[in-house]
Each structure stands twice: as C-alpha cells, then as structure tokens.
Design a protein around this motif. Structure first.
Motif, PDB file in Angstrom:
ATOM      1  N   ALA A  29       0.918  -1.466   0.034  1.00 20.91           N
ATOM      2  CA  ALA A  29      -0.216  -0.199  -0.281  1.00 20.91           C
ATOM      3  C   ALA A  29       0.826   1.493   0.150  1.00 20.91           C
ATOM      4  O   ALA A  29       0.868   2.236  -0.986  1.00 20.91           O
ATOM      5  CB  ALA A  29      -1.043  -0.373   0.705  1.00 20.91           C
ATOM      6  N   GLN A  30       2.207   1.357   0.979  1.00 20.81           N
ATOM      7  CA  GLN A  30       2.692   2.073   0.696  1.00 20.81           C
ATOM      8  C   GLN A  30       3.359   2.592  -0.008  1.00 20.81           C
ATOM      9  O   GLN A  30       3.776   3.844  -1.092  1.00 20.81           O
ATOM     10  CB  GLN A  30       3.674   2.673   1.717  1.00 20.81           C
ATOM     11  CG  GLN A  30       3.507   2.422   3.093  1.00 20.81           C
ATOM     12  CD  GLN A  30       4.699   2.072   4.264  1.00 20.81           C
ATOM     13  OE1 GLN A  30       5.727   1.075   3.991  1.00 20.81           O
ATOM     14  NE2 GLN A  30       3.823   2.035   5.674  1.00 20.81           N
ATOM     15  N   ARG A  31       3.530   1.420  -1.650  1.00 23.19           N
ATOM     16  CA  ARG A  31       4.986   1.753  -2.363  1.00 23.19           C
ATOM     17  C   ARG A  31       3.444   2.341  -3.110  1.00 23.19           C
ATOM     18  O   ARG A  31       3.998   2.987  -4.280  1.00 23.19           O
ATOM     19  CB  ARG A  31       4.966   0.313  -2.950  1.00 23.19           C
ATOM     20  CG  ARG A  31       5.695   0.197  -4.217  1.00 23.19           C
ATOM     21  CD  ARG A  31       6.181  -1.422  -4.751  1.00 23.19           C
ATOM     22  NE  ARG A  31       5.512  -1.818  -4.560  1.00 23.19           N
ATOM     23  CZ  ARG A  31       4.374  -1.786  -6.293  1.00 23.19           C
ATOM     24  NH1 ARG A  31       4.325  -1.047  -7.132  1.00 23.19           N
ATOM     25  NH2 ARG A  31       2.935  -2.277  -5.612  1.00 23.19           N
ATOM     26  N   GLU A  87      12.445   6.043  -1.669  1.00 22.63           N
ATOM     27  CA  GLU A  87      11.548   5.488  -1.290  1.00 22.63           C
ATOM     28  C   GLU A  87      11.587   4.668  -1.223  1.00 22.63           C
ATOM     29  O   GLU A  87      11.179   3.178  -0.587  1.00 22.63           O
ATOM     30  CB  GLU A  87       9.894   6.385  -0.705  1.00 22.63           C
ATOM     31  CG  GLU A  87       9.193   6.459  -0.153  1.00 22.63           C
ATOM     32  CD  GLU A  87       9.688   5.878   1.759  1.00 22.63           C
ATOM     33  OE1 GLU A  87       8.902   5.339   2.275  1.00 22.63           O
ATOM     34  OE2 GLU A  87      10.419   6.307   2.478  1.00 22.63           O
ATOM     35  N   LEU A  88      10.843   4.129  -2.921  1.00 23.10           N
ATOM     36  CA  LEU A  88      10.908   2.829  -3.351  1.00 23.10           C
ATOM     37  C   LEU A  88      11.706   2.016  -3.178  1.00 23.10           C
ATOM     38  O   LEU A  88      11.484   0.519  -3.026  1.00 23.10           O
ATOM     39  CB  LEU A  88      10.159   2.720  -4.855  1.00 23.10           C
ATOM     40  CG  LEU A  88       9.079   3.686  -5.410  1.00 23.10           C
ATOM     41  CD1 LEU A  88       8.746   4.086  -6.897  1.00 23.10           C
ATOM     42  CD2 LEU A  88       7.580   2.973  -5.298  1.00 23.10           C
ATOM     43  N   ARG A  89      12.999   2.608  -2.998  1.00 27.41           N
ATOM     44  CA  ARG A  89      13.875   1.553  -2.942  1.00 27.41           C
ATOM     45  C   ARG A  89      14.493   1.115  -1.471  1.00 27.41           C
ATOM     46  O   ARG A  89      14.110  -0.470  -1.902  1.00 27.41           O
ATOM     47  CB  ARG A  89      15.885   2.023  -3.700  1.00 27.41           C
ATOM     48  CG  ARG A  89      15.823   2.288  -4.868  1.00 27.41           C
ATOM     49  CD  ARG A  89      17.349   2.564  -4.686  1.00 27.41           C
ATOM     50  NE  ARG A  89      17.472   3.921  -5.530  1.00 27.41           N
ATOM     51  CZ  ARG A  89      17.906   5.008  -4.978  1.00 27.41           C
ATOM     52  NH1 ARG A  89      18.044   5.315  -4.285  1.00 27.41           N
ATOM     53  NH2 ARG A  89      17.146   6.024  -5.437  1.00 27.41           N
ATOM     54  N   ARG A  95       9.950  -5.448   1.547  1.00 24.34           N
ATOM     55  CA  ARG A  95       9.526  -6.345   0.787  1.00 24.34           C
ATOM     56  C   ARG A  95      10.142  -7.775   0.334  1.00 24.34           C
ATOM     57  O   ARG A  95       9.693  -8.351   0.999  1.00 24.34           O
ATOM     58  CB  ARG A  95       8.741  -5.794   0.120  1.00 24.34           C
ATOM     59  CG  ARG A  95       7.775  -6.844  -0.923  1.00 24.34           C
ATOM     60  CD  ARG A  95       7.335  -5.998  -2.625  1.00 24.34           C
ATOM     61  NE  ARG A  95       6.755  -7.691  -2.973  1.00 24.34           N
ATOM     62  CZ  ARG A  95       6.380  -8.760  -2.826  1.00 24.34           C
ATOM     63  NH1 ARG A  95       7.999  -9.034  -2.746  1.00 24.34           N
ATOM     64  NH2 ARG A  95       5.370  -9.419  -3.275  1.00 24.34           N
ATOM     65  N   GLU A  96      11.128  -7.266  -0.096  1.00 24.66           N
ATOM     66  CA  GLU A  96      12.061  -8.368   0.124  1.00 24.66           C
ATOM     67  C   GLU A  96      12.363  -9.034   1.216  1.00 24.66           C
ATOM     68  O   GLU A  96      11.962 -10.015   1.407  1.00 24.66           O
ATOM     69  CB  GLU A  96      12.963  -7.993  -0.769  1.00 24.66           C
ATOM     70  CG  GLU A  96      13.242  -7.315  -2.069  1.00 24.66           C
ATOM     71  CD  GLU A  96      14.260  -7.510  -2.369  1.00 24.66           C
ATOM     72  OE1 GLU A  96      15.069  -7.895  -2.327  1.00 24.66           O
ATOM     73  OE2 GLU A  96      13.877  -6.497  -4.432  1.00 24.66           O
TER      74      GLU A  96
END
Length: 118
Positions: A29-31, A87-89, A95-96
């Motif tokens: 959701a944040q992504r 932030e995406l990185r 997530r991983e």
C-alpha cells in the motif's frame, strides 16, 4: 515432541506468518502511494516544462496556493521525484526481507504439519 506441543507451535508460527502477510500488504500500500506521488510529480513537471519561464505558477501547500517562480516549483518537483525514488528502493528492500521471512515461516509450518501427519 508431543502432538499438542506441535499444534501450539504451528498456531504460534501461523500468527507470525499472518503478521508478516499484514506487513507485506502495508508495504505494498505504501509502495502504491509513493508511485502515485511519483507519477503526479512527473506529470506536473512535464506540464510545467511546456510553459514559458516568466509565467506565474502556483504551488499547492495543503489547502493554500502560493505564487512562486517556475524554477522553484520545478526544483521542488525534482526533490519529490528523488525522494520518491529513494523511498521506493527502501520499500522494495523491506518487501523482499519480509517476503523471505514469510517464506521461511511457511516452510516451517509445512514441515510441522508434515510431521504431524506421519
């Protein structure tokens, strides 16, 4: 290990697994939110790029709009894009790690269930 102990361990691992799944949903959701902000900033920058340098532009801050030079707004949009990329990185790495942890919990649960069936 007694069957009841295995059942308790399975329930405990299942709770942990469910918590990891909830964390994964939260990260996703944040992504999506960060990606939307990134697309919005890129679209706004593309639209502003077409305007002449001396045109008056407004920047939205909360519910207010402030007249600023185009260069200042473009700089702000560039910062937003860079921040979103970072932030995406971070979210991808998070997530991983969570997915890896959830997979290990899933395999543990499957092993215990297999042991109970024997």
């Amino acid at each position: 290990m007694a069957d009841e102990e295995k059942h308790q361990l399975i329930r405990s691992l299942k709770r942990e697994f469910d918590a990891k799944q909830a964390q994964l949903r939260n990260v996703e959701a944040q992504r999506r939110t960060v990606e939307a902000q990134l697309r919005r900033a890129a679209y706004t920058a593309a639209q502003l790029d077409e305007l002449p340098e001396n045109v008056g532009t407004y920047r939205a801050v909360g519910k207010a709009y402030f007249l600023q030079p185009k260069a200042a707004i473009m700089g702000h949009l560039e910062e937003a894009v860079k921040g979103s990329d970072g932030e995406l990185r971070k979210l991808s790495a998070s997530r991983e790690a969570i997915a890896k942890s959830a997979d290990s919990l899933r395999s543990e649960i499957n092993e215990l269930i297999g042991a109970l069936r024997r």
